[in-house]
Scaffold this active site. Sequence first.
Site, mmCIF file in Angstrom:
data_model
loop_
_atom_site.group_PDB
_atom_site.id
_atom_site.type_symbol
_atom_site.label_atom_id
_atom_site.label_comp_id
_atom_site.label_asym_id
_atom_site.label_seq_id
_atom_site.Cartn_x
_atom_site.Cartn_y
_atom_site.Cartn_z
ATOM 1 N N ASP A 45 0.836 -1.204 0.000
ATOM 2 C CA ASP A 45 0.000 0.000 0.000
ATOM 3 C C ASP A 45 0.875 1.260 0.000
ATOM 4 O OD1 ASP A 45 -2.443 -1.267 -0.066
ATOM 5 O OD2 ASP A 45 -2.604 -1.411 2.113
ATOM 6 N N GLY A 46 2.019 1.173 0.705
ATOM 7 C CA GLY A 46 2.944 2.318 0.735
ATOM 8 C C GLY A 46 3.437 2.664 -0.671
ATOM 9 N N ALA A 186 -4.223 11.330 21.066
ATOM 10 C CA ALA A 186 -3.955 11.555 22.495
ATOM 11 C C ALA A 186 -4.291 12.976 22.938
ATOM 12 C CB ALA A 186 -2.482 11.241 22.801
HETATM 13 P P1 NAP Z 1 5.334 2.788 6.762
HETATM 14 O O1 NAP Z 1 5.419 3.313 8.160
HETATM 15 O O2 NAP Z 1 6.529 2.159 6.134
HETATM 16 O O3 NAP Z 1 4.125 1.713 6.641
HETATM 17 C C1 NAP Z 1 2.909 1.907 7.196
HETATM 18 C C2 NAP Z 1 2.025 0.656 7.071
HETATM 19 O O4 NAP Z 1 0.712 1.134 6.736
HETATM 20 C C3 NAP Z 1 2.440 -0.344 5.988
HETATM 21 O O5 NAP Z 1 2.244 -1.649 6.507
HETATM 22 C C4 NAP Z 1 1.447 -0.068 4.873
HETATM 23 O O6 NAP Z 1 1.135 -1.208 4.093
HETATM 24 C C5 NAP Z 1 0.219 0.325 5.669
HETATM 25 N N1 NAP Z 1 -0.770 1.126 4.941
HETATM 26 C C6 NAP Z 1 -0.584 2.178 4.102
HETATM 27 N N2 NAP Z 1 -1.755 2.625 3.650
HETATM 28 C C7 NAP Z 1 -2.722 1.830 4.215
HETATM 29 C C8 NAP Z 1 -4.133 1.784 4.122
HETATM 30 N N3 NAP Z 1 -4.811 2.658 3.404
HETATM 31 N N4 NAP Z 1 -4.783 0.844 4.845
HETATM 32 C C9 NAP Z 1 -4.122 -0.045 5.599
HETATM 33 N N5 NAP Z 1 -2.789 -0.058 5.727
HETATM 34 C C10 NAP Z 1 -2.096 0.872 5.041
HETATM 35 O O7 NAP Z 1 4.847 4.020 5.854
HETATM 36 P P2 NAP Z 1 4.483 4.077 4.346
HETATM 37 O O8 NAP Z 1 4.575 2.732 3.704
HETATM 38 O O9 NAP Z 1 5.236 5.218 3.744
HETATM 39 O O10 NAP Z 1 2.946 4.482 4.450
HETATM 40 C C11 NAP Z 1 2.539 5.704 4.972
HETATM 41 C C12 NAP Z 1 1.253 5.419 5.678
HETATM 42 O O11 NAP Z 1 1.534 4.740 6.882
HETATM 43 C C13 NAP Z 1 0.486 6.633 6.105
HETATM 44 O O12 NAP Z 1 -0.307 7.133 5.054
HETATM 45 C C14 NAP Z 1 -0.327 6.112 7.273
HETATM 46 O O13 NAP Z 1 -1.626 5.659 6.891
HETATM 47 C C15 NAP Z 1 0.459 4.921 7.778
HETATM 48 N N6 NAP Z 1 0.963 5.201 9.123
HETATM 49 C C16 NAP Z 1 0.391 4.540 10.148
HETATM 50 C C17 NAP Z 1 0.788 4.814 11.438
HETATM 51 C C18 NAP Z 1 0.106 4.091 12.550
HETATM 52 O O14 NAP Z 1 -0.754 3.257 12.256
HETATM 53 N N7 NAP Z 1 0.442 4.383 13.799
HETATM 54 C C19 NAP Z 1 1.771 5.745 11.710
HETATM 55 C C20 NAP Z 1 2.353 6.410 10.627
HETATM 56 C C21 NAP Z 1 1.926 6.135 9.328
HETATM 57 P P3 NAP Z 1 2.175 -1.955 3.130
HETATM 58 O O15 NAP Z 1 3.046 -2.751 4.043
HETATM 59 O O16 NAP Z 1 1.284 -2.795 2.257
HETATM 60 O O17 NAP Z 1 2.926 -0.908 2.358
#
Ligand code: NAP
Length: 268
Positions: A45-46, A186
């Site tokens: 997804d990233g 938070a």
């Molecule tokens: P990353 O920190 O390397 O990965 C974030 C994780 O979020 C990866 O496992 C990615 O899936 C998953 N993800 C991304 N979009 C998603 C969606 N729409 N639904 C479910 N899971 C999703 O960062 P990145 O790959 O650059 O992605 C950035 C995204 O990470 C942000 O847009 C945000 O949604 C998410 N994020 C989440 C948190 C948290 O949950 N605490 C914190 C920061 C960012 P894949 O492994 O398939 O790439």
Amino acid sequence: MKYNIVNRGDETSVRTMERFHELAAECGLKLDPENPDIVVSIGGDGTMLHAFHLYADKLDQTSFVGIHTGHLGFYADWKPMELETLLRHMATESAEPIRTVKYPIIEIQIVAEQGTETYLALNECTLKGVEGTLVAELRINDERFEMFRGDGICISTPTGSTGYNRSLNGAILHPSLEAVQIAEMASLNNRVYRSLGSSIVLPKHHHCDISPKKGQKILLTLDHLNMQLTDLISIRCMVADRKVSFVRYRPFPFWNRVRESFIGDIVE
Ligand code: NAP
């Protein structure tokens, strides 16, 4: 049919990309990084977030499809072993309008001292204080709503609701809903400071302005991108007029993806 590929760069994704190019050439598809009809994201997804931002100014003419080389994703639902099937669809549908689903995205207007810039996000935009608590006023449709104090605020799309938003206990929204969700990180809630404490969902044509207290250093993220701002006045967030198109050659109901990603087998 013109296509381009954005890949995650790991060994499996690169190998899948090479195989895709071979099969695409056999099917008569043309590689065109400038003006692709379809952008193929290979990774997770990233990776789709990267692909989206690369082609964010061409959303009216470009559709996206995701191949996952790790686990099943929300934007990446084809497996590398299904390349032939995917290519067959792409090749045989060249002459037809491409079958797609269109999902809402968010528009973020960043108002700073030097002027206003507009961005799109596929998953979410977040605001955080760099040096501690974020203090920010929220206005909904130009009416004062609350004074927020806490770690930050996350404004997500329906497809982004399964990402960061879900970790904040926000609701998962079906992507057919044209809405934005605003979730707290938070929040400080006591006798002195008060914010709603739950996430809210705004429909299309509503907007929310978030104005951090003057002088704060702000970390603003748009999907995987981030920037530090010292002169931010406010951000305005709303459902964008434009949508993102995903190629949909076969049904894969959203709730099935949610179940497969977060629940797995149901134990009786
Ligand atoms: P990353 O920190 O390397 O990965 C974030 C994780 O979020 C990866 O496992 C990615 O899936 C998953 N993800 C991304 N979009 C998603 C969606 N729409 N639904 C479910 N899971 C999703 O960062 P990145 O790959 O650059 O992605 C950035 C995204 O990470 C942000 O847009 C945000 O949604 C998410 N994020 C989440 C948190 C948290 O949950 N605490 C914190 C920061 C960012 P894949 O492994 O398939 O790439």
